[in-house]
Design a protein around this motif. Structure first.
Motif, short mmCIF file in Angstrom:
data_model
loop_
_atom_site.label_atom_id
_atom_site.label_comp_id
_atom_site.label_asym_id
_atom_site.label_seq_id
_atom_site.Cartn_x
_atom_site.Cartn_y
_atom_site.Cartn_z
N MET A 1 92.48 70.65 12.31
CA MET A 1 91.28 70.96 11.51
C MET A 1 90.70 69.70 10.89
SD MET A 1 93.03 72.82 8.24
CE MET A 1 94.43 73.68 8.98
N LYS A 2 90.85 68.57 11.60
CA LYS A 2 90.47 67.31 10.96
C LYS A 2 88.97 67.18 10.70
CE LYS A 2 90.87 64.20 15.02
NZ LYS A 2 90.03 64.87 15.92
N ASN A 3 88.17 67.96 11.38
CA ASN A 3 86.73 67.85 11.17
C ASN A 3 86.19 68.85 10.15
OD1 ASN A 3 85.60 65.86 13.26
ND2 ASN A 3 87.10 67.08 14.37
N PHE A 4 87.04 69.79 9.71
CA PHE A 4 86.54 70.86 8.86
C PHE A 4 86.43 70.38 7.41
CE2 PHE A 4 86.87 75.03 6.65
CZ PHE A 4 85.70 75.56 7.17
N PRO A 5 85.22 70.35 6.85
CA PRO A 5 85.06 69.76 5.53
C PRO A 5 85.34 70.74 4.38
CG PRO A 5 82.90 70.22 6.50
CD PRO A 5 83.93 70.72 7.47
N HIS A 6 85.66 71.98 4.69
CA HIS A 6 85.80 72.96 3.60
C HIS A 6 87.20 73.57 3.57
CE1 HIS A 6 81.48 72.57 3.64
NE2 HIS A 6 81.44 73.03 4.87
N SER A 7 88.25 72.75 3.80
CA SER A 7 89.58 73.35 3.90
C SER A 7 90.02 74.03 2.61
CB SER A 7 90.62 72.33 4.38
OG SER A 7 90.23 71.06 4.05
N SER A 8 89.44 73.58 1.47
CA SER A 8 89.81 74.25 0.22
C SER A 8 89.33 75.70 0.20
CB SER A 8 89.21 73.49 -0.96
OG SER A 8 87.81 73.50 -0.85
N LEU A 9 88.44 76.03 1.11
CA LEU A 9 87.87 77.39 1.11
C LEU A 9 88.53 78.30 2.16
CD1 LEU A 9 84.06 76.57 0.84
CD2 LEU A 9 85.47 77.63 -0.92
N THR A 10 89.51 77.78 2.92
CA THR A 10 89.98 78.58 4.07
C THR A 10 90.51 79.96 3.66
OG1 THR A 10 91.73 76.95 4.14
CG2 THR A 10 90.39 77.10 6.10
N GLU A 11 91.18 80.05 2.51
CA GLU A 11 91.69 81.37 2.09
C GLU A 11 90.53 82.34 1.86
OE1 GLU A 11 94.81 82.58 2.14
OE2 GLU A 11 95.17 80.62 3.08
N THR A 12 89.46 81.86 1.21
CA THR A 12 88.29 82.72 0.98
C THR A 12 87.64 83.08 2.31
OG1 THR A 12 87.92 81.24 -0.88
CG2 THR A 12 86.22 82.89 -0.49
N LEU A 13 87.55 82.10 3.20
CA LEU A 13 86.87 82.36 4.48
C LEU A 13 87.57 83.46 5.27
CD1 LEU A 13 85.96 78.70 5.57
CD2 LEU A 13 84.51 80.41 4.46
N LYS A 14 88.91 83.53 5.11
CA LYS A 14 89.68 84.55 5.82
C LYS A 14 89.27 85.96 5.44
CE LYS A 14 94.09 82.21 6.39
NZ LYS A 14 95.32 82.02 5.64
N THR A 15 88.66 86.10 4.25
CA THR A 15 88.34 87.44 3.78
C THR A 15 86.94 87.89 4.23
OG1 THR A 15 87.32 86.61 1.74
CG2 THR A 15 89.70 87.01 1.67
N ILE A 16 86.20 86.99 4.88
CA ILE A 16 84.82 87.32 5.28
C ILE A 16 84.81 87.85 6.70
CG2 ILE A 16 82.52 86.36 5.64
CD1 ILE A 16 83.12 84.28 3.57
N GLU A 17 83.95 88.83 6.94
CA GLU A 17 83.84 89.38 8.29
C GLU A 17 83.29 88.31 9.25
OE1 GLU A 17 81.53 92.98 10.62
OE2 GLU A 17 81.29 92.78 8.45
N THR A 18 83.99 88.12 10.34
CA THR A 18 83.57 87.12 11.34
C THR A 18 82.84 87.82 12.48
OG1 THR A 18 85.78 87.38 12.26
CG2 THR A 18 85.37 85.38 10.94
N PRO A 19 82.07 87.10 13.31
CA PRO A 19 81.68 85.69 13.13
C PRO A 19 80.60 85.55 12.07
CG PRO A 19 80.60 86.62 15.05
CD PRO A 19 81.50 87.70 14.53
N PHE A 20 80.56 84.36 11.46
CA PHE A 20 79.48 84.07 10.50
C PHE A 20 79.11 82.60 10.57
CE2 PHE A 20 83.51 83.69 8.20
CZ PHE A 20 83.41 82.48 7.56
N TYR A 21 77.91 82.32 10.10
CA TYR A 21 77.45 80.93 10.00
C TYR A 21 77.72 80.42 8.60
CZ TYR A 21 75.23 80.41 14.52
OH TYR A 21 75.01 80.26 15.86
N LEU A 22 78.18 79.17 8.54
CA LEU A 22 78.49 78.55 7.26
C LEU A 22 77.64 77.28 7.16
CD1 LEU A 22 80.56 78.72 4.91
CD2 LEU A 22 82.04 77.25 6.26
N TYR A 23 76.86 77.19 6.09
CA TYR A 23 75.98 76.02 5.94
C TYR A 23 76.41 75.18 4.75
CZ TYR A 23 73.01 78.37 9.31
OH TYR A 23 72.54 78.97 10.45
N ASP A 24 76.52 73.90 5.00
CA ASP A 24 76.95 72.95 3.97
C ASP A 24 75.69 72.35 3.33
OD1 ASP A 24 77.75 70.66 2.61
OD2 ASP A 24 79.35 70.21 4.05
#
Ligand code: LLP
Length: 404
Positions: A1-24
């Motif tokens: 996951m070396k390119n993923f800039p939001h690793s602090s959010l991965t636990e939260t992301l797991k709770t969202i219905e996929t697929p989804f778009y994430l904008y930084d």
């Protein structure tokens, strides 16, 4: 996951219905800052090519940076107006503008209709006369320059349907004098998209200068020249190259355009402004062992991101739930089409059912090109700003509160 800039959010992301778009939004703002800085110091003006992504939070950031908009349909013109862009910063291109679309543009007194044929000029002249207006137009010239990009996103060759071809210019010049409700304010060019070879833009700058000179000799003193968009981004290495080199891009024009003093230079950038801020987040539904291959079957597919199926486009793909020994997978979506494949023989961490997989560089021509094929639900969008994740409404509320 070396390119993923939001690793602090991965636990939260797991709770969202996929697929989804994430904008930084932080990355978007930094990108817009860089583009604006490089353009402003040369007196250049940027219209954002709204076709790349029309989500409200992105459009607000773009408007706040003082950019205009480049539209390709009447609905895009209406959207830009609704979002509060000044009509004097909106241009409208497209080879097949309908009467209604032309009326929308004329009624709003936009900056320019970019005209692609003599037939179109005749219709605009007629409609403008009927509406008691004078239409501001720019002539989109097809300069016959190879953009050295994928053939499906090349627009500036004679064989393409776009623009006025060079051989028609003498005839065009004759006809321009007879239109009574048309004000030709400038020239317009657009060679294609995802152009990484800057020498292509050098050729364009030289050709555009020659063409401006040609028109000047025929008695046309243009106010502006619009060089279109097309600057490419790094799909291979988004982590290390998150922001396109706007400085190098604009420098090519600074060094190679030769125009009379006072002619304003415009651009229409889409991809380079918004591609890297978007990530498509999907979930592994199954890891399927084929006869010779392993398939990583995701819950997102060509309905959410059609670029791989349509242009054989590569998007860096990464398992963001774990970082184990890499394995080789064909990464595919669930749609009943064999082209629903994000990539063959991709190397990803060993993956398991339920893992999240990020598909990078999807902010441009991702969500906007999605479809409901197979009766799929539309993917939602989420926004990250200052480490906080919100859906669109919550994000818009937060920026409203911040500006109070
Ligand atoms: N101006 C005109 C007249 C255009 O047709 C386009 C894009 C742009 C500006 C913005 O180009 P950009 O800076 O984004 O390269 N769906 C394809 C890309 C199609 C581009 C269409 N025209 C893709 O996903 O690669």
């Amino acid at each position: 996951m070396k390119n993923f800039p939001h690793s602090s959010l991965t636990e939260t992301l797991k709770t969202i219905e996929t697929p989804f778009y994430l904008y930084d939004m932080g990355l978007l703002n930094r990108t817009l800052d860089k583009a604006k800085e490089a353009a402003d110091k040369r007196g250049y003006f940027i219209h954002y090519a709204l076709k790349a992504n029309n989500n409200n939070p992105l459009l607000i950031a773009i408007r706040e940076h003082g950019f205009g908009v480049d539209c390709v349909s009447g609905n895009e013109v209406s959207k830009a107006l609704e979002m509060g862009f000044n009509p004097s910063t909106i241009d409208f291109a497209g080879i097949g503008k309908t009467d209604e679309e032309i009326e929308t543009a004329l009624a709003a007194d936009i900056f320019s209709l970019n005209v692609e044929s003599i037939e179109e000029l005749e219709v605009i002249d007629e409609i403008a006369e009927r509406m008691g207006k004078v239409a501001n137009v720019s002539l989109r010239i097809n300069p016959n320059i190879d953009a050295h990009t994928h053939k499906n996103i090349t627009t500036g060759l004679s064989e393409n349907k776009f623009g006025l071809d060079l051989t028609s210019l003498p005839k065009l010049v004759d006809r321009l004098h007879i239109f009574t409700h048309i004000n030709v304010k400038g020239l317009h060019f657009h060679l294609g998209s995802q152009i990484l070879d800057l020498s292509v833009f050098k050729k364009l700058a030289v050709k555009a200068s020659q063409l401006n000179n040609y028109f000047e000799k025929q008695g046309f003193n243009f106010e502006h020249i619009n060089m279109g968009g097309g600057l490419g981004v790094s799909y291979k290495n988004p982590g290390n190259e998150p922001i396109a080199d706007f400085e190098a891009f604009f420098k090519v024009f600074e060094e190679n355009l030769s125009l009379p003093k006072g002619v304003k230079v415009h651009f229409e950038l889409g991809r380079a402004l918004v591609a890297q801020c978007g990530i498509l987040v999907t979930k592994v539904v199954f890891v399927k062992k084929g006869l010779t291959k392993k398939f990583l079957i995701l819950d997102g597919g060509m309905t959410e991101l059609i670029r791989p199926a349509l242009y054989q486009a590569f998007h860096l793909t990464e398992n963001i739930s774990r970082n184990e020994v890499p394995e080789t997978y064909d990464v595919v979506g669930p749609i009943c089409e064999s082209t629903d494949c994000f990539g063959e023989n991709l190397s990803l961490s060993t993956s398991y059912r339920g893992d999240l997989v990020a598909i990078y560089t999807t902010g441009a021509y991702g969500q906007v090109m999605s479809s409901k094929y197979n009766m799929r639900d539309k993917a939602k969008a989420y926004y990250v700003a200052n480490g906080i994740l919100s859906d669109e409404n919550a994000y818009l509320e937060s920026i409203k509160a911040a500006t109070k």
